[in-house]
Design a protein around this motif. Structure first.
Motif, PDB file in Angstrom:
ATOM      1  N   VAL A 133     -37.610 -18.428 -93.788  1.00  0.00           N
ATOM      2  CA  VAL A 133     -38.390 -17.159 -94.698  1.00  0.00           C
ATOM      3  C   VAL A 133     -38.486 -17.569 -95.731  1.00  0.00           C
ATOM      4  CG1 VAL A 133     -36.855 -15.758 -96.077  1.00  0.00           C
ATOM      5  CG2 VAL A 133     -35.618 -15.836 -94.428  1.00  0.00           C
ATOM      6  N   MET A 134     -39.556 -17.261 -96.272  1.00  0.00           N
ATOM      7  CA  MET A 134     -40.336 -17.420 -97.578  1.00  0.00           C
ATOM      8  C   MET A 134     -40.089 -16.534 -98.417  1.00  0.00           C
ATOM      9  SD  MET A 134     -42.843 -19.126 -98.799  1.00  0.00           S
ATOM     10  CE  MET A 134     -42.941 -19.500-100.105  1.00  0.00           C
ATOM     11  N   SER A 135     -39.555 -16.857 -99.478  1.00  0.00           N
ATOM     12  CA  SER A 135     -38.865 -16.229-100.761  1.00  0.00           C
ATOM     13  C   SER A 135     -40.983 -16.344-101.745  1.00  0.00           C
ATOM     14  CB  SER A 135     -38.143 -16.724-101.706  1.00  0.00           C
ATOM     15  OG  SER A 135     -37.818 -17.018-102.684  1.00  0.00           O
ATOM     16  N   VAL A 136     -40.785 -15.402-102.613  1.00  0.00           N
ATOM     17  CA  VAL A 136     -41.625 -14.821-103.573  1.00  0.00           C
ATOM     18  C   VAL A 136     -40.960 -15.563-104.642  1.00  0.00           C
ATOM     19  CG1 VAL A 136     -40.877 -13.568-105.225  1.00  0.00           C
ATOM     20  CG2 VAL A 136     -42.922 -13.318-104.188  1.00  0.00           C
ATOM     21  N   LEU A 137     -39.668 -16.311-105.297  1.00  0.00           N
ATOM     22  CA  LEU A 137     -39.923 -17.387-105.973  1.00  0.00           C
ATOM     23  C   LEU A 137     -39.905 -18.437-106.464  1.00  0.00           C
ATOM     24  CD1 LEU A 137     -35.862 -15.769-105.930  1.00  0.00           C
ATOM     25  CD2 LEU A 137     -37.812 -14.920-107.423  1.00  0.00           C
TER      26      LEU A 137
END
Length: 347
Positions: free
Chosen positions: A245-249
């Motif tokens: 999962v790629m987080s934008v944070l």
């Protein structure tokens, strides 16, 4: 020149300051349009510090080039990603950016459209290609590869869809709300792409994601929302063996329920190449920006929908308040610097 400074209460003060100078490897850009980003209110309000120019999305004309710069000359139409947390951002008549973080704008691309791309586009590209390590566009996927994109109508989410599609990543399961009509224009239903309407509630979204996971092995997810609830939701549906999962944070990588969650940092394209390496994220950024420029010229890439904020820098404070209140959906606010009181209309 006029430059806007944002304090911790999101008050904006427009000051008269000297025109900056381009250093080695940099461009001095006469800013025609500045984009805006959610970070522009989050950093001053949540991080604090002295009032500063937090704008990073530049579109305008090259005014001067620094030592060692190749490929750009005065008068070029460009867009650029200003280095965050450094002086001379985009909320000013003249801005400074690294030449590696700039790209040419064809005549068919307006400065308004160009200003929507640099930060959000690079955030998406780094996540899709450098972190999730999906196939690059010139070597696209040859087998179905499922991907969930949460916050699909945001600029980062929409650019993630565009890059995934360039790389033949399908089916895409997009999660969106008010921006569904816009997101539909980015998807290919013939390849199984679908949209889940989050306005129908969290239980509905979870149910639809679980049904999607029954039909496809979901290996990848890009979370342009990245709150605790959305992370939990996505970690429950991606494959426990290979899922990411790629987080934008901008955060450290972590493991949630056995799933690798990757942190984001678009500023990596301004970092020095690692010791022992000849190329790194800066060179990736320069290459992707060149690809974006080609795509704009040839018509297979585009910026994000936008709305022009009236008054130039004088409208910035209201724009930041709107961003903080979550009033901006499926579009970016952009500012025309020439509309700022006291700025020459010739800009």
């Amino acid at each position: 020149m006029k430059e806007a400074y944002i304090d911790k209460n999101l008050n904006v003060e427009i000051r008269d300051v000297p025109v900056p100078v381009a250093g080695p490897g940099e461009l001095l850009i006469r800013t025609i349009v500045s984009g805006t980003n959610p970070k522009d209110w989050k950093i001053p309000k949540l991080v604090g510090g002295d009032a500063a120019n937090h704008g990073d999305d530049i579109a305008g004309y090259v005014e001067a080039v620094g030592e060692g710069v190749t490929g750009f000359r005065p008068g070029d139409r460009v867009a650029a990603f200003h280095q965050m947390f450094t002086p001379h951002g985009s909320y000013a008549e003249y801005s400074v950016a690294a030449a590696k973080a700039a790209f040419h704008l064809p005549l068919t691309t307006t400065f308004e459209e160009g200003a929507t791309i640099p930060l959000a586009g690079m955030t998406a590209a780094l996540g899709v290609y450098q972190r999730l390590q999906l196939p690059l566009p010139w070597n696209p996927a040859t087998v179905p590869t499922s991907m969930v994109i949460n916050g699909a109508a945001t600029a980062v989410g929409a650019f993630a869809i565009k890059f995934a599609t360039l790389s033949n990543i399908h089916p895409i399961i997009a999660i969106a709300g008010k921006g569904i009509p816009f997101v539909e224009s980015l998807l290919d239903k013939s390849k199984g792409d679908t949209i889940i309407d989050y306005h129908q509630g969290g239980d509905y979204v979870n149910e639809q994601l679980l049904k999607a996971a029954e039909r496809h092995v979901i290996t990848y997810a890009y979370d342009a929302v990245s709150d605790k609830a959305s992370m939990e939701m996505l970690c429950n549906v991606v494959s426990p063996e290979t899922g990411k999962v790629m987080s934008v944070l901008p955060k450290e990588d972590e493991v949630i329920h056995g799933i690798t969650v990757l942190g984001s940092n678009a500023g990596l394209i301004h970092a020095s190449t690692k010791v022992g390496a000849k190329v790194g994220d800066a060179e990736f950024g320069a290459t992707l920006y060149k690809l974006i420029s080609l795509g704009l010229a040839d018509g297979w890439f585009s910026g994000h929908p936008y709305e022009v904020v009236e008054g130039g820098l004088a409208g910035l404070q209201g724009a930041l308040k709107d961003l903080e209140a979550g009033k901006v959906s499926a579009k970016k606010y952009v500012l025309r610097l020439g509309e700022t009181p006291g700025v020459s209309k010739g800009i």
